[in-house]
Design a protein around this motif. Structure first.
Motif, PDB file in Angstrom:
ATOM      1  N   ASP A 188      40.676  -5.183  40.456  1.00 51.82           N
ATOM      2  CA  ASP A 188      42.144  -5.081  40.428  1.00 51.82           C
ATOM      3  C   ASP A 188      42.718  -4.321  41.628  1.00 51.82           C
ATOM      4  N   PRO A 189      42.204  -3.124  41.965  1.00 55.05           N
ATOM      5  CA  PRO A 189      42.757  -2.418  43.133  1.00 55.05           C
ATOM      6  C   PRO A 189      42.581  -3.191  44.433  1.00 55.05           C
ATOM      7  N   LEU A 190      41.438  -3.897  44.565  1.00 58.79           N
ATOM      8  CA  LEU A 190      41.214  -4.678  45.780  1.00 58.79           C
ATOM      9  C   LEU A 190      42.226  -5.814  45.888  1.00 58.79           C
ATOM     10  N   ALA A 191      42.495  -6.463  44.759  1.00 55.54           N
ATOM     11  CA  ALA A 191      43.491  -7.537  44.750  1.00 55.54           C
ATOM     12  C   ALA A 191      44.850  -6.995  45.181  1.00 55.54           C
ATOM     13  N   PHE A 192      45.184  -5.813  44.692  1.00 57.46           N
ATOM     14  CA  PHE A 192      46.489  -5.230  45.019  1.00 57.46           C
ATOM     15  C   PHE A 192      46.569  -4.856  46.487  1.00 57.46           C
ATOM     16  N   ILE A 193      45.490  -4.286  47.032  1.00 61.37           N
ATOM     17  CA  ILE A 193      45.466  -3.944  48.457  1.00 61.37           C
ATOM     18  C   ILE A 193      45.639  -5.199  49.304  1.00 61.37           C
ATOM     19  N   ALA A 194      44.952  -6.265  48.919  1.00 62.63           N
ATOM     20  CA  ALA A 194      44.974  -7.500  49.707  1.00 62.63           C
ATOM     21  C   ALA A 194      46.368  -8.087  49.832  1.00 62.63           C
ATOM     22  N   ILE A 195      47.185  -7.960  48.789  1.00 59.73           N
ATOM     23  CA  ILE A 195      48.487  -8.647  48.805  1.00 59.73           C
ATOM     24  C   ILE A 195      49.670  -7.702  49.023  1.00 59.73           C
ATOM     25  N   SER A 196      49.419  -6.420  49.117  1.00 54.32           N
ATOM     26  CA  SER A 196      50.513  -5.458  49.155  1.00 54.32           C
ATOM     27  C   SER A 196      51.341  -5.578  50.432  1.00 54.32           C
ATOM     28  N   GLN A 197      52.642  -5.664  50.261  1.00 49.86           N
ATOM     29  CA  GLN A 197      53.562  -5.688  51.394  1.00 49.86           C
ATOM     30  C   GLN A 197      53.869  -4.279  51.894  1.00 49.86           C
ATOM     31  N   GLN A 198      53.575  -3.295  51.084  1.00 50.36           N
ATOM     32  CA  GLN A 198      53.815  -1.900  51.433  1.00 50.36           C
ATOM     33  C   GLN A 198      52.488  -1.164  51.541  1.00 50.36           C
ATOM     34  N   PRO A 199      52.372  -0.217  52.468  1.00 56.56           N
ATOM     35  CA  PRO A 199      51.201   0.663  52.421  1.00 56.56           C
ATOM     36  C   PRO A 199      51.192   1.383  51.081  1.00 56.56           C
ATOM     37  N   CYS A 200      50.042   1.401  50.428  1.00 55.19           N
ATOM     38  CA  CYS A 200      49.995   1.985  49.090  1.00 55.19           C
ATOM     39  C   CYS A 200      48.651   2.668  48.858  1.00 55.19           C
ATOM     40  N   THR A 201      48.598   3.465  47.836  1.00 55.58           N
ATOM     41  CA  THR A 201      47.360   4.087  47.423  1.00 55.58           C
ATOM     42  C   THR A 201      47.346   4.208  45.905  1.00 55.58           C
ATOM     43  N   PHE A 202      46.282   4.814  45.350  1.00 61.44           N
ATOM     44  CA  PHE A 202      46.029   4.732  43.913  1.00 61.44           C
ATOM     45  C   PHE A 202      45.690   6.088  43.311  1.00 61.44           C
ATOM     46  N   ILE A 203      45.940   6.193  42.016  1.00 62.62           N
ATOM     47  CA  ILE A 203      45.287   7.211  41.201  1.00 62.62           C
ATOM     48  C   ILE A 203      44.194   6.501  40.420  1.00 62.62           C
ATOM     49  N   SER A 204      42.957   6.965  40.609  1.00 60.04           N
ATOM     50  CA  SER A 204      41.804   6.342  39.965  1.00 60.04           C
ATOM     51  C   SER A 204      41.138   7.332  39.024  1.00 60.04           C
ATOM     52  N   LYS A 205      40.332   6.814  38.118  1.00 60.37           N
ATOM     53  CA  LYS A 205      39.605   7.714  37.225  1.00 60.37           C
ATOM     54  C   LYS A 205      38.557   8.481  38.025  1.00 60.37           C
ATOM     55  N   LYS A 206      38.221   9.657  37.547  1.00 61.48           N
ATOM     56  CA  LYS A 206      37.356  10.591  38.261  1.00 61.48           C
ATOM     57  C   LYS A 206      36.023   9.973  38.658  1.00 61.48           C
ATOM     58  N   GLU A 207      35.461   9.111  37.795  1.00 59.61           N
ATOM     59  CA  GLU A 207      34.144   8.544  38.055  1.00 59.61           C
ATOM     60  C   GLU A 207      34.095   7.721  39.340  1.00 59.61           C
ATOM     61  N   ILE A 208      35.230   7.112  39.703  1.00 58.29           N
ATOM     62  CA  ILE A 208      35.282   6.255  40.888  1.00 58.29           C
ATOM     63  C   ILE A 208      34.960   7.040  42.163  1.00 58.29           C
ATOM     64  N   GLU A 209      35.272   8.317  42.162  1.00 58.93           N
ATOM     65  CA  GLU A 209      35.069   9.150  43.352  1.00 58.93           C
ATOM     66  C   GLU A 209      33.619   9.139  43.814  1.00 58.93           C
ATOM     67  N   LYS A 210      32.674   8.953  42.895  1.00 47.70           N
ATOM     68  CA  LYS A 210      31.247   8.986  43.231  1.00 47.70           C
ATOM     69  C   LYS A 210      30.714   7.635  43.683  1.00 47.70           C
ATOM     70  N   TYR A 211      31.490   6.567  43.523  1.00 49.35           N
ATOM     71  CA  TYR A 211      31.017   5.248  43.914  1.00 49.35           C
ATOM     72  C   TYR A 211      30.946   5.182  45.445  1.00 49.35           C
ATOM     73  N   PRO A 212      29.831   4.735  46.027  1.00 48.64           N
ATOM     74  CA  PRO A 212      29.629   4.842  47.469  1.00 48.64           C
ATOM     75  C   PRO A 212      30.661   4.131  48.333  1.00 48.64           C
ATOM     76  N   PHE A 213      31.056   2.913  47.966  1.00 45.51           N
ATOM     77  CA  PHE A 213      32.040   2.214  48.801  1.00 45.51           C
ATOM     78  C   PHE A 213      33.458   2.371  48.259  1.00 45.51           C
ATOM     79  N   VAL A 214      33.644   2.078  46.975  1.00 45.87           N
ATOM     80  CA  VAL A 214      34.990   2.093  46.397  1.00 45.87           C
ATOM     81  C   VAL A 214      35.601   3.499  46.472  1.00 45.87           C
ATOM     82  N   GLY A 215      34.806   4.509  46.116  1.00 48.53           N
ATOM     83  CA  GLY A 215      35.305   5.876  46.177  1.00 48.53           C
ATOM     84  C   GLY A 215      35.700   6.266  47.581  1.00 48.53           C
ATOM     85  N   THR A 216      34.886   5.868  48.559  1.00 57.34           N
ATOM     86  CA  THR A 216      35.194   6.162  49.966  1.00 57.34           C
ATOM     87  C   THR A 216      36.459   5.447  50.404  1.00 57.34           C
ATOM     88  N   ALA A 217      36.624   4.199  49.962  1.00 57.90           N
ATOM     89  CA  ALA A 217      37.818   3.432  50.322  1.00 57.90           C
ATOM     90  C   ALA A 217      39.083   4.100  49.775  1.00 57.90           C
TER      91      ALA A 217
END
Length: 261
Positions: free
Chosen positions: A82-111
């Motif tokens: 879902d976040p990747l889909a939103f980044i791909a189509i977003s007309q505005q620069p945007c960012t996210f609030i994600s659940k804490k566990e995502i922070e440890k994911y090697p690629f997604v957390g870094t992104a």
């Protein structure tokens, strides 16, 4: 499995190169680089991944996207994609609030870190409040909009009865009088499954009419959460599921809806 092997062969090297060439650097020292530059590079990379996965993003309601930055987007949540889909189509620069566990994911957390997203532990009220306060502090910069999934976690029931939206999600944007944009997403639950596989993976994203401060100033956050949840639920149940079924029948003649995929 072939679908994913093919995708890895197409974008595996570009993703690894991006990770070591700039993504890790952006995540460690985002303040050294303009936000717009970081977002556009990440968006370009995500579009490559989307194409390699044979995802077709079908966007509706773009006229409902406010020109105002920051705005506050509240999609339903089906998949890690879902976040990747939103980044791909977003007309505005945007960012996210994600659940804490995502922070440890090697690629997604870094992104997420590369675009200065925030991580929330919903089991820790004090930490959650601090996270929302950090988000509010960025509003004055007017350089990015925010995307928050009010369900708090993915909804695995693809018959699509949404989880109750957390009304606390709306305290910060209503206090700051931001436009709140409900977003209905449907189709992402198929993308990261091994079986069955299809020629195309449609993802429908519909931006619904935003709610502005003059409308929600007389509402409680509970009322706002219920209103947005109902708007998204109606759109999915009466529009997007039908369009998705019609599309899938075109690319797969034997397609039958199955809530397990």
């Amino acid at each position: 499995m072939f679908h994913y092997t093919k995708a890895v062969l197409k974008v595996g090297f570009p993703v690894l190169f991006a990770y070591f060439a700039w993504l890790k650097r952006y995540s460690l020292h985002p303040e050294k680089y303009p936000f717009d530059k970081r977002f556009k590079k990440l968006q370009k990379l995500v579009k490559k991944v989307t194409k390699a996965l044979q995802v077709e993003l079908i966007i509706e309601g773009e006229e409902n996207i406010p020109d105002e930055i920051p705005s506050f987007f509240t999609p339903n949540h089906l998949s890690f994609y879902d976040p990747l889909a939103f980044i791909a189509i977003s007309q505005q620069p945007c960012t996210f609030i994600s659940k804490k566990e995502i922070e440890k994911y090697p690629f997604v957390g870094t992104a997420v870190k590369s675009i200065q997203g925030l991580f929330m532990d919903r089991n820790d009220l004090k930490q959650s409040l601090k996270t929302m306060m950090k988000m509010e502090e960025t509003f004055i910069e007017k350089e990015k909009s925010w995307v928050v999934f009010p369900e708090g976690t993915r909804r695995k029931d693809h018959m699509m009865v949404l989880r109750d939206f957390h009304h606390g999600t709306f305290r910060t944007p209503t206090r700051a009088k931001l436009p709140i944009v409900p977003v209905a997403i449907y189709g992402t639950f198929r993308i990261l499954k091994l079986k069955p596989q299809y020629k195309k993976y449609p993802v429908f994203i519909k931006f619904l009419k935003p709610i502005y401060s003059q409308e929600y100033e007389s509402m409680t956050t509970i009322d706002v959460a219920k209103r947005i949840q109902n708007d998204i639920q109606k759109e999915i149940s009466f529009n997007l599921r039908r369009k998705d079924f019609e599309y899938m029948n075109k690319v797969c003649k034997k397609y039958k809806f199955n809530s397990s995929y």
